[in-house]
Design a protein around this motif. Structure first.
Motif, short mmCIF file in Angstrom:
data_model
loop_
_atom_site.label_atom_id
_atom_site.label_comp_id
_atom_site.label_asym_id
_atom_site.label_seq_id
_atom_site.Cartn_x
_atom_site.Cartn_y
_atom_site.Cartn_z
N VAL A 188 1.99 -41.89 -31.96
CA VAL A 188 1.09 -42.22 -33.06
C VAL A 188 1.31 -43.69 -33.45
O VAL A 188 2.44 -44.13 -33.64
CB VAL A 188 1.36 -41.30 -34.28
CG1 VAL A 188 0.45 -41.68 -35.44
CG2 VAL A 188 1.18 -39.84 -33.89
N TYR A 189 0.21 -44.40 -33.55
CA TYR A 189 0.25 -45.83 -33.89
C TYR A 189 -0.29 -46.03 -35.31
O TYR A 189 -0.93 -45.14 -35.88
CB TYR A 189 -0.62 -46.63 -32.91
CG TYR A 189 -0.01 -46.84 -31.56
CD1 TYR A 189 0.15 -45.77 -30.67
CD2 TYR A 189 0.41 -48.10 -31.15
CE1 TYR A 189 0.71 -45.97 -29.41
CE2 TYR A 189 0.97 -48.30 -29.89
CZ TYR A 189 1.12 -47.23 -29.03
OH TYR A 189 1.69 -47.43 -27.79
N THR A 190 -0.06 -47.20 -35.84
CA THR A 190 -0.56 -47.51 -37.19
C THR A 190 -2.08 -47.49 -37.25
O THR A 190 -2.66 -47.35 -38.33
CB THR A 190 -0.06 -48.90 -37.64
OG1 THR A 190 -0.34 -49.83 -36.59
CG2 THR A 190 1.44 -48.89 -37.94
N TYR A 223 4.34 -35.49 -42.41
CA TYR A 223 3.18 -34.60 -42.29
C TYR A 223 2.03 -35.13 -43.16
O TYR A 223 0.88 -35.18 -42.73
CB TYR A 223 3.54 -33.19 -42.78
CG TYR A 223 4.50 -32.41 -41.91
CD1 TYR A 223 4.22 -32.13 -40.57
CD2 TYR A 223 5.69 -31.91 -42.45
CE1 TYR A 223 5.09 -31.40 -39.79
CE2 TYR A 223 6.58 -31.17 -41.67
CZ TYR A 223 6.28 -30.92 -40.35
OH TYR A 223 7.15 -30.18 -39.57
N ASP A 224 2.35 -35.50 -44.40
CA ASP A 224 1.27 -35.92 -45.32
C ASP A 224 0.56 -37.18 -44.83
O ASP A 224 -0.67 -37.25 -44.89
CB ASP A 224 1.84 -36.14 -46.73
CG ASP A 224 2.16 -34.82 -47.41
OD1 ASP A 224 1.51 -33.81 -47.07
OD2 ASP A 224 3.06 -34.79 -48.26
N ASP A 225 1.33 -38.15 -44.37
CA ASP A 225 0.68 -39.38 -43.87
C ASP A 225 -0.14 -39.08 -42.62
O ASP A 225 -1.23 -39.63 -42.43
CB ASP A 225 1.72 -40.45 -43.56
CG ASP A 225 2.30 -41.07 -44.84
OD1 ASP A 225 1.57 -41.13 -45.84
OD2 ASP A 225 3.48 -41.46 -44.83
N MET A 226 0.37 -38.17 -41.79
CA MET A 226 -0.37 -37.84 -40.56
C MET A 226 -1.67 -37.11 -40.91
O MET A 226 -2.71 -37.34 -40.28
CB MET A 226 0.51 -36.98 -39.64
CG MET A 226 -0.06 -36.83 -38.24
SD MET A 226 -0.12 -38.37 -37.31
CE MET A 226 -1.84 -38.46 -36.85
N LYS A 244 -7.74 -39.32 -34.06
CA LYS A 244 -7.93 -38.02 -33.39
C LYS A 244 -6.77 -37.64 -32.47
O LYS A 244 -6.82 -36.60 -31.82
CB LYS A 244 -9.25 -38.00 -32.63
CG LYS A 244 -9.30 -38.88 -31.40
CD LYS A 244 -10.56 -38.54 -30.61
CE LYS A 244 -10.55 -39.28 -29.29
NZ LYS A 244 -11.43 -38.70 -28.31
N VAL A 245 -5.73 -38.48 -32.46
CA VAL A 245 -4.57 -38.15 -31.64
C VAL A 245 -3.99 -36.78 -32.05
O VAL A 245 -3.41 -36.08 -31.22
CB VAL A 245 -3.51 -39.28 -31.71
CG1 VAL A 245 -2.96 -39.46 -33.11
CG2 VAL A 245 -2.40 -39.07 -30.70
N LEU A 246 -4.15 -36.41 -33.32
CA LEU A 246 -3.82 -35.05 -33.77
C LEU A 246 -4.96 -34.54 -34.65
O LEU A 246 -5.38 -35.24 -35.58
CB LEU A 246 -2.52 -35.04 -34.59
CG LEU A 246 -1.20 -35.06 -33.83
CD1 LEU A 246 -0.05 -35.15 -34.82
CD2 LEU A 246 -1.04 -33.83 -32.95
N GLU A 247 -5.41 -33.36 -34.39
CA GLU A 247 -6.47 -32.77 -35.18
C GLU A 247 -5.89 -32.39 -36.55
O GLU A 247 -4.76 -31.88 -36.63
CB GLU A 247 -6.99 -31.55 -34.40
CG GLU A 247 -8.33 -31.05 -34.82
CD GLU A 247 -8.18 -29.89 -35.78
OE1 GLU A 247 -9.15 -29.60 -36.48
OE2 GLU A 247 -7.08 -29.29 -35.83
N THR A 248 -6.64 -32.64 -37.62
CA THR A 248 -6.09 -32.49 -38.98
C THR A 248 -5.48 -31.11 -39.24
O THR A 248 -4.38 -30.99 -39.77
CB THR A 248 -7.21 -32.71 -40.03
OG1 THR A 248 -7.85 -33.95 -39.75
CG2 THR A 248 -6.64 -32.73 -41.43
#
Ligand code: ADP
Ligand code: ASP
Ligand code: MG
Length: 265
Positions: free
Chosen positions: A186-188, A205-208, A217-221
């Motif tokens: 995960v990048y900025t 978790y919260d920032d992601m 979209k690297v991780l689906e919400t």
């Protein structure tokens, strides 16, 4: 989401491979070789795979050729086939390496959802089929992005939903979850669009969740929300990466994010 066997003491790992990681037969074989190493080490592993890169879009284009108003139920029947191709091929590749493996569709894997076609939510997971695989020494290879609703109809979880499948299974089993993709972590900001984006070794978790909701979209919400709720240890790395220090951990508290939080606002 209700989980069956949430108190399971089983420990292991879910590996999720996205579309670009399984986009060609060669890539599927390379992933299988990596999974085989983990399986042969004795660790319990569940593989979750997406459709081969571009396949879901191809299926959507095919559907659009059929008319202007498309039945969401039929869209789910169609789109779920993309992931089924990958998991059967992956199971074959593992078998060829001497690793007993079996593909499972979402419904065979006990993934129950509501009936909200094309954007269904997981309501319940019955891990019996997975436990049965473990008891027989078979690696389960699960089709991401899909489940079954109360009427027995196939559902899909929304674009990027294989992440959610992987994290939800990890939560059900008490396993860790590794998400393997086409970037190192995960990048900025999206490294493909933003020059100078910096890779993070950890993100809360919260920032992601914020980042995903803002288009990372690297991780689906939903997958991160489930990871937070059930305390799933989540790791994001490049497909086939051997050095975990190169990837990103999603954790309850990430000191590094506090320092760099502004980069996300
Ligand atoms: P997969 O097919 O493995 O599920 P996705 O295409 O869904 O992969 O997600 C990976 C992509 O997410 C990367 O190729 C990258 O362009 C994009 N992306 C967007 N924001 C970020 C971010 N902050 N960090 C890393 N990747 C990001
Ligand atoms: N194949 C689906 C999509 O392209 C699900 C996923 O890749 O996670 O959205
Ligand atoms: Mg994705």
């Amino acid at each position: 989401m209700q989980l069956v066997n949430i108190t399971s003491t089983a420990k292991g790992v879910v590996h999720k491979y996205g579309g670009s990681s399984v986009g060609t037969p060669e890539k599927i074989k390379a992933v299988a070789a990596r999974v085989a190493k983990v399986a042969k080490s004795g660790q319990r592993i569940v593989v979750v795979a997406s459709a081969m890169g571009g396949m879901t879009d191809t299926l959507i284009a095919l559907a659009k050729d059929m008319g202007e108003v498309l039945s969401p139920r039929e869209m789910d029947v169609l789109l779920s086939t993309g992931e089924q191709q990958t998991v059967s091929l992956m199971a074959m590749a593992l078998n060829a390496l001497g690793v007993p493996a079996q593909s499972l569709t979402g419904w065979q894997c006990g993934i129950r959802t509501n009936g909200n076609h094309t954007r269904a939510r997981i309501t319940h997971i019955d891990t019996a089929a997975l436990e049965d695989c473990f008891s027989r020494g078979v690696v389960p290879v699960v089709a991401g992005f899909q489940g079954i609703d109360g009427h027995g109809d196939i559902t899909t979880l929304g674009r990027g939903g294989s992440d959610t499948t992987a994290v939800a299974l990890a939560a059900s089993l008490g396993f860790d979850c590794d998400i393997y993709t086409d970037v190192d972590g995960v990048y900025t900001a999206d490294p493909r669009k933003t020059a100078g984006a910096r890779k993070l070794s950890s993100v809360s978790y919260d920032d992601m969740i914020d980042m995903s909701q803002n288009g990372a979209k690297v991780l689906e919400t939903r997958s991160v929300q489930i990871a937070k709720k059930y305390g799933v240890k989540l790791f994001v790395g490049r497909s086939l990466c051997e050095n975990r220090a190169e990837g990103t951990y999603i954790v309850a508290e990430a000191a590094e994010m506090k320092k760099t939080a502004r980069a996300f606002l």
